[in-house]
Design an enzyme around this catalytic site. Structure first.
Site, PDB file in Angstrom:
ATOM      1  N   SER A 178      -2.474   5.403  -0.588  1.00 33.62           N
ATOM      2  CA  SER A 178      -3.491   4.370  -0.358  1.00 33.62           C
ATOM      3  C   SER A 178      -4.426   4.841   0.765  1.00 33.62           C
ATOM      4  CB  SER A 178      -2.831   3.058   0.080  1.00 33.62           C
ATOM      5  OG  SER A 178      -1.956   2.606  -0.922  1.00 33.62           O
ATOM      6  N   ASN A 233       0.840  -1.199   0.000  1.00 33.81           N
ATOM      7  CA  ASN A 233       0.000   0.000   0.000  1.00 33.81           C
ATOM      8  C   ASN A 233       0.874   1.247   0.000  1.00 33.81           C
ATOM      9  OD1 ASN A 233      -2.960  -0.866   0.237  1.00 33.81           O
ATOM     10  ND2 ASN A 233      -1.876  -2.175   1.710  1.00 33.81           N
ATOM     11  N   GLU A 234       1.224   1.646  -1.194  1.00 36.56           N
ATOM     12  CA  GLU A 234       2.139   2.771  -1.359  1.00 36.56           C
ATOM     13  C   GLU A 234       1.466   4.072  -0.925  1.00 36.56           C
ATOM     14  OE1 GLU A 234       4.980   2.051  -1.641  1.00 36.56           O
ATOM     15  OE2 GLU A 234       5.559   0.805  -3.339  1.00 36.56           O
ATOM     16  N   PRO A 235       2.275   5.141  -0.728  1.00 39.56           N
ATOM     17  CA  PRO A 235       1.707   6.434  -0.353  1.00 39.56           C
ATOM     18  C   PRO A 235       0.531   6.776  -1.257  1.00 39.56           C
ATOM     19  CG  PRO A 235       4.085   6.553  -0.335  1.00 39.56           C
ATOM     20  CD  PRO A 235       3.744   5.179  -0.816  1.00 39.56           C
ATOM     21  N   THR A 242      10.368   1.871  -3.497  1.00 37.83           N
ATOM     22  CA  THR A 242      10.154   0.440  -3.279  1.00 37.83           C
ATOM     23  C   THR A 242      10.885  -0.369  -4.346  1.00 37.83           C
ATOM     24  OG1 THR A 242       7.992   0.948  -2.364  1.00 37.83           O
ATOM     25  CG2 THR A 242       8.342  -1.315  -3.111  1.00 37.83           C
TER      26      THR A 242
END
Ligand code: GLP
Length: 628
Positions: free
Chosen positions: A164, A160-162, A179
């Site tokens: 999300s 859940n990347e920035p 990532t």
């Protein structure tokens, strides 16, 4: 191990700091054992949410131990993994499905049908259904009892990347640049890292009854502090754990370093003013007020919660001078000690001179990154310097490089005046090329390919060392077995590694050792080699050299040392930093962090300058190493 205390007032999620990752893994495995046993008695399955990455590996090893040695059965366990790279088949060496099989599922008695991992190979038009089914399946077994989490450098949980949202569900996501950089070594280059993944959403994760997020090593320190103490925000998806009634962080000392109770303890309660804490507070205060140490006055102390320190150790001017002198004494242009000088206030002792100096580099580039300028000085000042790469670094080398070298070898052989004399090389080159073909881009390297890739890096390190004036025969490769037989994020060291290091130490009997990795993730190459070295040194207790040799920690790709942590600061002239940059340019595949080393050295110098010390072009910094 109590939870909330006044000192933890800044923390919005209960956070437990363990002595090390092994202790945390053990505690968590015990909790899982209890969940399984309780559910078993109630005739229900236990449901565990699983994570990948190096972080949960010690926990998985402990579960395997509980199974093998204590007979814990996983027959009534159902698991759901957080995520999977999109586009990778389950047998791909870097797929999370394969990772889970190798790290845990193949070693316990969980029924295969109970294992759930998002698929990396469904077609794009099936993604929506697949994700919806995954959610439903979690609900249909009664939800997740305990969700295990790691944390990525962007603060992500799962993938859940920035950006999300708090309520996001299982879906396909685009991976953040950071990532992908962090996964670059697994995939031998950032260009090979998948761009997408399927991940449980933040909302999916928060539906679990209990959550435990684990983090090790100080590279995670910054992001852990943001998640635990910062505002709840989509920019750091782990911060949403603050919104869960039963979430906890299990961290080690390294990952705790940016928490207020560790970093600025005087803001949260009474402090025992050890010399290190005093120095930390003074440096912090100087930076905060943008004043050199000698210009701090009573008001500054009072405004920054340091009146206690002032009343204990003041008056201000005396305290300022004392700390200024301490900082001043860390600076030396003689990292091997200055012969025939009073060494009372010098970081390194004057005698013996010259010294036998052992510079230990976990992978071939680390020592030049961390202390290239100091190597240069040690050689210039006549010490007997040996640079040892503890591993071949072969895992960093992409297939394309091996292909190039094998091709060059065949080309050379075919142009040779006496082709008969090149038979062995032709066989070797052809074998390498055919093995490259056979294994595919991310397949396990055969011993021949590992060797070839290692040789390529040997050339680079010798070249870099030569740029610093170090002779070829003073550069050695140890090829520690844990590395040569392992893969990133899942190395396993053994006694054979300790023995190899012990032999090295006994051969050299150094007066001075430079090493790194004390603060690194314990599963990283530098973290592993650091622990191995300490064991090897302990195994040498009783040897004269082992008792008297000094141990200096440098920093490779980990966070740089802060001013209060520095025990030795070695200034570099503009020419020296240029030489270091030259040496670094000899490496073809430095990571972005490694490339930043000269800038970090300049930053060190700026920091010393702003504390009111002399202004240098750049500084390499070291910390004295405790042996246990
Ligand atoms: C990946 C995984 C995360 C994991 C993170 C950190 O992004 N999807 O679940 O927490 O890596 O990995 P490591 O534990 O190796 O630091």
């Amino acid at each position: 191990m109590s939870l909330r205390s006044p000192a933890e007032a800044f923390e919005k999620v209960p956070t437990i700091i363990f002595a090390d990752s092994a202790a945390a893994a053990k505690a968590l495995a015990q909790e899982v054992k209890e969940i399984i046993t309780t559910k078993n008695k109630a005739g229900q399955p236990a449901v565990l949410g699983m994570a990948t990455g190096s972080t949960p590996v010690p926990f998985y090893r402990e579960l395997i131990r509980l199974h093998k040695e204590e007979g814990l059965s996983f027959k009534n366990l159902i698991t759901f993994n957080l995520d999977e790279y999109f586009g990778l088949a389950p047998d791909h060496p870097e797929s999370y499905a394969r990772f889970m099989a190798e790290q845990i599922f193949d070693h316990i008695d969980i029924p295969k049908a109970n294992i759930n991992i998002p698929s990396g190979t469904i077609s794009s038009d099936q993604v929506f259904n697949h994700c919806r089914d995954y959610e439903q399946k979690i609900d249909s077994v009664g939800g997740i009892d305990l969700q295990i989490l790691g944390i990525g450098r962007t603060g992500h949980i799962g993938f859940n990347e920035p950006g999300s949202s708090r309520d996001s569900l299982t879906r396909r996501i685009t991976l953040d640049r950071v990532t992908r950089q962090d996964a670059a070594s697994d995939f031998r280059g950032e260009q090979n890292v998948p761009h997408f993944a399927i991940t449980m959403g933040v909302g999916t994760i928060l539906r679990a009854k209990k959550l435990v997020l684990m983090a090790w090593g100080e590279n995670k320190g910054g992001v852990v502090a943001k998640a635990v103490e910062g505002p709840m925000t989509e920019a750091v998806s782990a911060s949403f754990l603050q919104d869960h009634p039963d979430a906890r962080f299990f961290i080690d000392q390294g990952a705790s370093r940016e928490l207020t109770r560790i970093k600025l303890p005087w803001l949260v309660g009474p402090v025992s003013w050890t010399p290190r804490e005093t120095r930390r507070a003074m440096v912090w205060q100087a930076f905060k007020t943008k004043r050199p140490v000698l210009k701090l006055i009573d008001e500054h102390y009072n405004e920054h919660g340091l009146s206690d320190l002032l009343s204990e150790q003041g008056p201000a001017y005396q305290l300022n001078i004392r700390i200024f002198n301490q900082l001043q004494h860390t600076i030396t242009g003689w990292p091997g000690g200055k012969p025939d000088e009073d060494d009372t206030y010098r970081p390194e002792r004057a005698r013996p001179f010259p010294k036998r100096c052992l510079v230990l580099s976990p992978e071939p580039q680390d020592a030049i990154v961390g202390m290239g300028g100091t190597i240069d000085r040690l050689i210039e000042q006549g010490h007997d310097v040996h640079l040892i790469s503890l591993t071949s670094g072969s895992l960093r080398v992409p297939d394309s490089e091996a292909d190039k070298f094998a091709g060059t070898l065949l080309e050379l052989s075919s142009n040779a005046a006496k082709p008969d004399e090149w038979k062995a090389q032709v066989v070797y080159g052809k074998e390498a090329l055919s093995q490259l073909d056979a294994k595919g881009e991310f397949g396990e390297d055969t011993p021949v390919l590992r060797q070839l890739k290692g040789l390529i890096l040997r050339g680079e390190l010798r070249d870099a060392a030569q740029a610093l004036g170090l002779d070829h025969n003073h550069v050695t490769f140890l090829d520690l077995p844990f590395y040569e037989q392992g893969r990133y994020r899942r190395f396993k060291s053994t006694q054979a590694d300790v023995e190899a290091l012990k032999k090295l130490l006994l051969e050299h009997k150094p007066h001075q050792i430079f090493l790194t990795g004390d603060a690194a993730d314990p599963s990283s190459v530098s973290g592993i080699t650091f622990r191995l070295l300490i064991s090897a040194l302990q195994a040498c207790t009783g040897e004269e050299f082992a008792n008297s040799c000094s141990l200096w920690l440098y920093r490779g790709k980990e966070r740089a040392l802060e001013a209060h942590e520095i025990d030795m600061a070695v200034p570099m002239s503009p020419l020296q930093i240029e030489r270091k940059e030259n040496a670094l340019n000899r490496y073809s595949a430095l990571s972005s962090l490694e490339k930043e080393a000269p800038e970090t050295n300049r930053e060190n110098a700026r920091n010393y300058d702003s504390l009111g010390l002399a202004e240098y072009e750049a500084i390499e910094v070291f910390q004295r190493c405790r042996r246990n």
